[in-house]
Design an enzyme around this catalytic site. Structure first.
Site, PDB file in Angstrom:
ATOM      1  N   HIS A 439       0.834  -1.202   0.000  1.00 27.03           N
ATOM      2  CA  HIS A 439       0.000   0.000   0.000  1.00 27.03           C
ATOM      3  C   HIS A 439       0.873   1.259   0.000  1.00 27.03           C
ATOM      4  CE1 HIS A 439      -3.715   2.250   1.320  1.00 27.03           C
ATOM      5  NE2 HIS A 439      -2.775   3.123   1.654  1.00 27.03           N
ATOM      6  N   GLU A 440       1.828   1.316   0.915  1.00 27.32           N
ATOM      7  CA  GLU A 440       2.673   2.510   1.016  1.00 27.32           C
ATOM      8  C   GLU A 440       3.596   2.652  -0.180  1.00 27.32           C
ATOM      9  OE1 GLU A 440       1.810   4.562   3.140  1.00 27.32           O
ATOM     10  OE2 GLU A 440       0.581   3.213   4.347  1.00 27.32           O
ATOM     11  N   HIS A 443       1.701   4.412  -2.934  1.00 27.63           N
ATOM     12  CA  HIS A 443       1.694   5.862  -2.757  1.00 27.63           C
ATOM     13  C   HIS A 443       3.006   6.478  -3.243  1.00 27.63           C
ATOM     14  CE1 HIS A 443      -2.060   6.407  -0.725  1.00 27.63           C
ATOM     15  NE2 HIS A 443      -1.743   5.672   0.334  1.00 27.63           N
ATOM     16  N   ASP A 515      -7.425   7.736   2.795  1.00 23.12           N
ATOM     17  CA  ASP A 515      -7.024   8.261   1.489  1.00 23.12           C
ATOM     18  C   ASP A 515      -8.236   8.778   0.711  1.00 23.12           C
ATOM     19  OD1 ASP A 515      -4.441   7.456   2.069  1.00 23.12           O
ATOM     20  OD2 ASP A 515      -4.717   5.487   1.145  1.00 23.12           O
TER      21      ASP A 515
END
Length: 627
Positions: A439-440, A443, A515
């Protein structure tokens, strides 16, 4: 020759202007010496008269009955306690500082160059107030309001003004005026301004500083205030996005209702701010006598009453709630000048960093201008106090590792702790750890590809505060406006985590919840406020209740435009990450190995993954700050 004459006149006027305070101080000293001399002559004359008349210089004490003396002492003590209580509750709560007690100078106040220049001009006008009035007929400023966020240097600047003015500095906190006794607050305010006038007459001038004046200067009941604040929205959530600033300048009508006692306090403050020139006690006594004599004299022979002598005073007040102050305080004649202390820009932050590092132990790498420029860049939005606190935290890290001074690594760790919070050990399952890292990484890859002008600061899967993981990124330079493309890119970055989960796991977790909130807020600003969507109507101008997002969601057409914009930006992110899955994998694997990447480590992983090289994060020699 003519130019020499003009220059000589200018110097003469400058010398006279700069000597106003000193001249008034010397005049006061002569008056006090004259009074001491007259009192000494009177005492000497009385002693000689007693001596020549054959009497003792000191008269003999009368004999008194012990019981009567006890009664007199008892009632005397009772009277003293009563009068003392009344006097104490009404005395001024200020603290007096002499110029020589204050070490701060205006040159020591860094990061506030525009304000410092205005302060110097105000200080020159204060020192030349008498000449300004006598030669030019003007009235010097008597009140200056320092407004700005906490920690921006308001009190520091006031102390510097007092030190360079060469006059007494009366410091008081507005909360010190408050009292539980009815009417005592007003008496304290009167006493404070009385002491200010006395100090000004004695020393040729005086400066008063009232800290947090909003404690006694709020708008009175029924007064309507309007303000147009610029609200900054920052988002840091479990999805891991931060660094966006969105301006909302919707006008807000605020009505402050305060109690009658607070209204009376404001009224007293207004009166004192307007009544600096008052008769002294001696002048009032003389005036009383003159009035009685004039009753016996014809109109043509009336004696003149004494006039109040002007005093050179300057009242400085500080607040971070200027919009809540009573409007009568802000009119000319009271606070004539308002100076706004904003957060320092990049040049100001660099100046502050240089100033603080001169006094704090640091390793040689922090003497490098590149490191200092990088530190000025990553501290966007920091106040001077916050910058100093960051350096102190870095020194704490240096002490813990046994070093003699802070390093760049110490500063990075200090920023991580102060901005995000302490790391908290959490027993993630293997699936959760891999999911959060993916997930990170999504980003970060989206930010690296879509917004190369932004600085990737922190990428972590360590739980801090309410974040299971996060990406912190910011502008390389100070930015005050944003384009449609920039805002669109920020929305796409917000979707990076969700898209990465869909691509690598075929499912979505609860992580992207924050988000989506972030992306929706930015999209609402674009469509409903900035005219960047399918309409030029500003939903922010609507008089209806609710915030901008609620107004758009409540309008069918607005909601449709909002959903279309979000869907478009998510598709852009999906196409981008589909073609760069190898970058997401490389950054995910680095996170799983290190759990946390800071500054240049993020860019190095992505650069080497793009070129097909192997990544060794243990070699930190090639890393530069902010790269």
């Amino acid at each position: 020759m003519a130019s020499d004459t003009v220059l000589g006149r200018h110097r003469a006027l400058e010398n006279e202007r700069l000597d106003d305070v000193g001249r008034e101080r010397a005049r006061g000293q002569r008056r006090r010496l004259s009074r001491v001399l007259l009192a000494g002559v009177a005492v000497a004359g009385y002693c000689w008269w007693r001596y020549l008349s054959g009497n003792p210089i000191l008269p003999a004490l009368p004999s008194i009955d012990p019981f009567l003396l006890t009664v007199i002492i008892f009632f005397g003590l009772m009277t003293a306690v009563t009068l003392g209580t009344m006097t104490f509750t009404g005395r001024s709560p200020h603290v007096l500082y002499r110029p020589e007690q204050i070490e701060v100078r205006i040159s020591d106040v860094k990061g506030l160059a525009p304000v410092a220049e205005d302060v110097r001009r105000s200080l020159e006008l204060f020192r030349s107030a008498m000449t300004f009035k006598r030669k030019m007929g003007g009235t010097a400023r008597r009140g200056i309001l320092f407004e700005g966020s906490p920690g921006t240097g308001k009190t520091h600047m006031a102390k510097a003004m007092a030190a360079e003015s060469g006059v007494p500095f009366l410091f008081v906190s507005a909360t010190a005026f408050q009292s539980s006794y009815y009417g005592a607050t007003g008496r304290k305010i009167r006493s404070f301004f009385k002491e200010l006038r006395k100090a000004a007459r004695r020393e040729g001038g005086a400066i008063a500083f009232i800290e947090e004046i909003d404690a006694i200067g709020l708008a009175r009941g029924g007064v309507s205030l309007s303000a147009t604040p610029a609200a900054a929205l920052h988002s840091t959530d479990c999805g891991g996005l931060s660094g966006l600033t969105v301006l909302n300048t919707a006008p807000v009508q605020v009505e402050r209702m305060v109690s009658s006692d607070v209204g009376a306090v404001v009224n007293e403050l207004l009166v004192q701010m307007q009544s600096f020139d008052e008769l002294t006690g001696a002048q009032r006594a003389i005036g009383w006598g003159v009035d009685r004599i004039n009753l016996l004299l014809p109109a043509a022979r009336q004696l003149p009453r004494p006039r109040p002598e002007p005093v050179n005073v300057l009242v400085i007040a500080a607040t971070n709630r200027a919009d809540a102050l009573d409007p009568a305080l802000l009119r000319p004649g009271r606070f004539d000048r308002r100076m706004t202390f904003g957060l320092p820009d990049k040049a100001g932050r660099r100046e502050l960093i240089d100033h603080f590092l001169e006094r704090k132990a640091h390793e040689a790498e922090l003497a490098d201008p590149e490191h200092r420029d990088a530190l000025a860049g990553v501290t966007q939005g920091y106040s001077p106090v916050r910058i100093e606190n960051l350096l102190d935290e870095a020194l704490v890290n240096a002490v813990r590792r046994g070093a003699a001074g802070m390093s760049w690594s110490d500063l990075e760790q200090a920023r991580l702790v102060t901005e995000v919070g302490l790391g908290q050990p959490v027993g993630y399952t293997d699936h959760e750890l891999r999911l959060i890292a993916t997930h990170e990484a999504g980003h970060a890859v989206a930010a690296w590809l879509l917004a190369p002008h932004r600085r990737l600061e922190i990428l972590t899967i360590i739980k801090r505060a309410n974040s299971l993981g996060l990406l912190a990124h910011g502008d390389r330079d100070d930015v005050y406006t944003r384009s449609k493309a920039e805002l669109g890119a920020l929305i796409s970055i917000a979707f990076g985590g969700q898209v990465a989960e869909e691509l690598f796991f075929g499912d979505v977790s609860t992580g992207p919840a924050g988000d989506l909130t972030y992306a929706t807020t930015v999209a609402a600003q674009m469509i409903g406020s900035a005219g960047m969507g399918g309409t030029l109507i500003s939903f922010a101008a609507s008089a209806g209740g609710g915030d901008l997002v609620s107004r758009l969601m409540g309008d069918a057409e607005g909601r449709k435009m909002l959903e279309e914009l979000l869907a478009t930006r998510k598709q852009v992110t999906r196409e981008l990450l589909e073609h760069n899955q190898h970058l997401v994998e490389a950054l995910r694997d680095a996170l799983l190995e290190r759990h946390e990447l800071i500054g240049g480590e993020i860019g190095r992983v992505l650069t080497e993954a793009q070129s097909g090289q192997s990544v060794d994060l243990r070699d930190r020699s090639a890393l530069r700050p902010g790269s």
